[in-house]
Write an enzyme that holds these catalytic residues in place. Structure first.
Site, PDB file in Angstrom:
ATOM      1  N   VAL A  16       0.835  -1.207   0.000  1.00  0.00           N
ATOM      2  CA  VAL A  16       0.000   0.000   0.000  1.00  0.00           C
ATOM      3  C   VAL A  16       0.874   1.263   0.000  1.00  0.00           C
ATOM      4  O   VAL A  16       0.631   2.203  -0.769  1.00  0.00           O
ATOM      5  CB  VAL A  16      -0.960  -0.004   1.221  1.00  0.00           C
ATOM      6  CG1 VAL A  16      -1.797   1.271   1.253  1.00  0.00           C
ATOM      7  CG2 VAL A  16      -1.857  -1.234   1.196  1.00  0.00           C
ATOM      8  N   LYS A  74      -7.270  -0.975  10.491  1.00  0.00           N
ATOM      9  CA  LYS A  74      -8.566  -1.301  11.123  1.00  0.00           C
ATOM     10  C   LYS A  74      -8.371  -1.921  12.501  1.00  0.00           C
ATOM     11  O   LYS A  74      -9.179  -1.705  13.412  1.00  0.00           O
ATOM     12  CB  LYS A  74      -9.376  -2.232  10.223  1.00  0.00           C
ATOM     13  CG  LYS A  74      -8.722  -3.580   9.986  1.00  0.00           C
ATOM     14  CD  LYS A  74      -8.936  -4.152   8.617  1.00  0.00           C
ATOM     15  CE  LYS A  74      -7.766  -5.089   8.352  1.00  0.00           C
ATOM     16  NZ  LYS A  74      -7.499  -5.389   6.999  1.00  0.00           N
ATOM     17  N   ILE A  98     -13.770   1.874  -1.493  1.00  0.00           N
ATOM     18  CA  ILE A  98     -15.171   2.333  -1.379  1.00  0.00           C
ATOM     19  C   ILE A  98     -15.237   3.458  -0.341  1.00  0.00           C
ATOM     20  O   ILE A  98     -14.819   3.257   0.800  1.00  0.00           O
ATOM     21  CB  ILE A  98     -16.106   1.186  -0.944  1.00  0.00           C
ATOM     22  CG1 ILE A  98     -16.070   0.040  -1.953  1.00  0.00           C
ATOM     23  CG2 ILE A  98     -17.531   1.688  -0.752  1.00  0.00           C
ATOM     24  CD1 ILE A  98     -16.947  -1.147  -1.581  1.00  0.00           C
ATOM     25  N   GLY A 154      -2.236 -11.195  -3.286  1.00  0.00           N
ATOM     26  CA  GLY A 154      -1.978 -10.147  -2.289  1.00  0.00           C
ATOM     27  C   GLY A 154      -3.236  -9.625  -1.595  1.00  0.00           C
ATOM     28  O   GLY A 154      -3.221  -8.548  -1.006  1.00  0.00           O
ATOM     29  N   ASP A 170     -11.391 -10.117  10.258  1.00  0.00           N
ATOM     30  CA  ASP A 170     -11.131  -8.907   9.462  1.00  0.00           C
ATOM     31  C   ASP A 170     -12.460  -8.169   9.210  1.00  0.00           C
ATOM     32  O   ASP A 170     -12.554  -6.954   9.389  1.00  0.00           O
ATOM     33  CB  ASP A 170     -10.469  -9.327   8.137  1.00  0.00           C
ATOM     34  CG  ASP A 170     -10.233  -8.163   7.207  1.00  0.00           C
ATOM     35  OD1 ASP A 170      -9.253  -7.439   7.420  1.00  0.00           O
ATOM     36  OD2 ASP A 170     -11.029  -7.974   6.267  1.00  0.00           O
ATOM     37  N   LYS A 181     -13.806  -4.333  10.663  1.00  0.00           N
ATOM     38  CA  LYS A 181     -14.356  -3.294   9.785  1.00  0.00           C
ATOM     39  C   LYS A 181     -15.789  -2.966  10.203  1.00  0.00           C
ATOM     40  O   LYS A 181     -16.191  -1.803  10.240  1.00  0.00           O
ATOM     41  CB  LYS A 181     -14.302  -3.765   8.331  1.00  0.00           C
ATOM     42  CG  LYS A 181     -12.870  -3.903   7.807  1.00  0.00           C
ATOM     43  CD  LYS A 181     -12.840  -4.663   6.494  1.00  0.00           C
ATOM     44  CE  LYS A 181     -11.423  -4.826   5.958  1.00  0.00           C
ATOM     45  NZ  LYS A 181     -11.320  -5.794   4.869  1.00  0.00           N
TER      46      LYS A 181
END
Ligand code: HSE
Length: 458
Positions: free
Chosen positions: A15, A107, A138, A189, A203, A207
């Site tokens: 990232v 997160k 998003i 990835g 995960d 979120k």
């Protein structure tokens, strides 16, 4: 020309490298849109020599993220290291306390310490932006935090994990095994360093905890979320779902109920003709049901370096725009330059932390909805009647019941005297389903564990 926003980035993995590349390639456009240039002036990572495919030569190198967070050469600290603990936690705290805005994609950090960090940001009068922490590209954080300020949200739900959606899509469309699909997701990835975190739903839960806070004005509470992952989903469930007009998706759902706020993550049957059922592969989607408007569904890339970096960049641009009326003095204090300031302070979770409420958790046993149940039933007279009796005792009404022998002759299971039975219930409670299935198990008319998948109305 207004002074550049000087950015320090801690963490140059997929990232971070994508972010550096995007800032370089969009320099002119960013300057025009923000009213000032954005410059990444300093970076921090564990290994200096690693090849990352981006030019770091003009950037000051730090090996300690906390040192970077407090360095006077930057105005904004971008945290892309990940993890709920240190060094990310201390570095973000230090940056906020020293009056620097923070952008993070983390997160885990926010799910655990988000409210405390928001308090720090409020105290220092700086921004804490985290668009990339939920559903990558998003813009769901901004939609809930700003776009829907005037709408009371009743339910927010979505596909929040690209890895799981990728696996379920490949299993359904290509008839591949779970293990093969997971390996592909890792190679591309999408998956976390520990893929169990994706597959077991954690995960998604992290979120969801952020979305619930934004939607309902509650303090983030990951422990209030019921979590089930996708590892028990079999090809037989995907095939049955297809025949019955459904698809299976891992959903995170936060919904207001009379008992409080229900927050849950689990494999879910969604009607094939719904917007969310069309979402395939690594793509994420979030639907918001809010008062006064028809549901809104946002669909887009939910994982991967470039998608996540684009959300980080939008958060950086937000800070660049909102601080444009300031100039930095030699003593490193900000002073209003006298130009019109169009800064609108937005609380990190959409409301001041002082009015965020504790979650009133709706117990999962009281969840109400339809259920898909797959049983391996003894192939003998009376089995169906016995199962139906146990369901009737709990006042569970059936929408459909299918008992199937494989088309190509008896399988090993049928040879052993058992057949798959698939039930779809009308709306009932979790408690009733659990009690009925416990009684069915007690009657010894099934083998193995029943498969239960909740159906979400959409
Ligand atoms: N592992 C995550 C996913 C990455 O698959 O969605 C983005 O959080």
């Amino acid at each position: 020309m207004n002074k550049p926003l000087r950015v320090g980035v801690a963490g140059i993995g997929t990232v971070g490298a994508a972010l550096i590349a995007q800032v370089a390639s969009q320099r002119a456009q960013l300057t025009a849109r923000c009213g000032r240039p954005i410059e990444i002036v300093a970076v921090c990572a564990r290994s200096k020599g690693k090849k990352r495919g981006v030019d770091l030569k003009k950037m000051k190198w730090f090996s300690d993220p906390v040192e970077l967070a407090g360095d006077s050469s930057i105005d904004l600290f971008v945290e892309l290291m990940g993890g709920a603990g240190d060094p990310a936690k201390t570095a973000v705290e230090f940056a906020l306390a020293s009056g620097k805005s923070v952008v993070t994609a983390n997160k885990a950090l926010l799910a655990k310490h988000g409210v405390k960090l928001a308090q720090l940001a409020e105290k220092s009068g700086v921004a804490l932006n985290y668009e990339a922490a939920v559903a990558a590209a998003i813009p769901i954080v901004r939609t809930l935090r700003e776009g829907l300020t005037g709408n009371a949200v009743n339910r927010v739900y979505g596909i929040l994990n690209g890895t799981c959606n990728y696996i379920l899509t490949r299993m359904e469309q290509e008839k591949l095994s779970f293990a093969e699909c997971l390996k592909q997701a890792q190679d591309l990835g999408y998956a976390e360093a520990n893929p169990a975190f994706d597959i077991e739903g954690h995960d998604t839960a992290q979120k969801l905890s952020l979305l619930a806070s934004l939607a309902f004005g509650t303090k983030i509470d990951e422990s209030a979320i019921y979590v089930e992952g996708i590892s028990s989903i079999a090809a037989a469930d995907l095939a049955a779902a297809d025949e019955l007009g459904y698809r299976v998706k891992l959903l995170g759902v936060a919904v207001k109920t009379p008992q409080g706020i229900e927050q849950r993550v689990h494999p879910t049957m969604v009607r094939k003709d719904s917007a969310i059922a069309q979402v395939m592969g690594v793509t994420n989607a979030v639907t918001i049901d809010a008062a006064g408007i028809n549901p809104i569904t946002l669909i887009g890339p939910g994982a991967g370096g470039a998608a996540t970096a684009s959300a980080v960049l939008s958060d950086i641009a937000d800070v660049a725009r909102t601080q444009v009326g300031y100039t930095r003095l030699a003593n490193d204090k900000l002073q209003n330059s006298g130009k019109p300031e169009f800064c609108v302070k937005v609380a990190p979770f959409g409301r001041p932390t002082s009015i965020l409420t504790s979650v009133r958790k709706a117990p999962m046993q009281r969840h109400e909805g339809g259920y898909y149940i797959r049983l391996q039933a003894r192939d003998k007279p009376g089995t169906a009647a016995s199962i139906a009796t146990r369901l009737a005792e709990q006042e569970i009404s059936l929408e459909s019941i299918v008992q199937r022998h494989p088309k190509d002759g008896p399988s090993a299971d049928t040879a052993k005297g058992s057949v798959p039975v698939i039930l779809i219930t009308y709306a009932t409670s979790e408690d009733s389903v659990r009690k009925a299935l416990a009684a069915v198990g007690h009657d010894k008319v099934i083998s193995g564990r029943p498969q239960v998948i909740r159906i979400e109305k959409n």
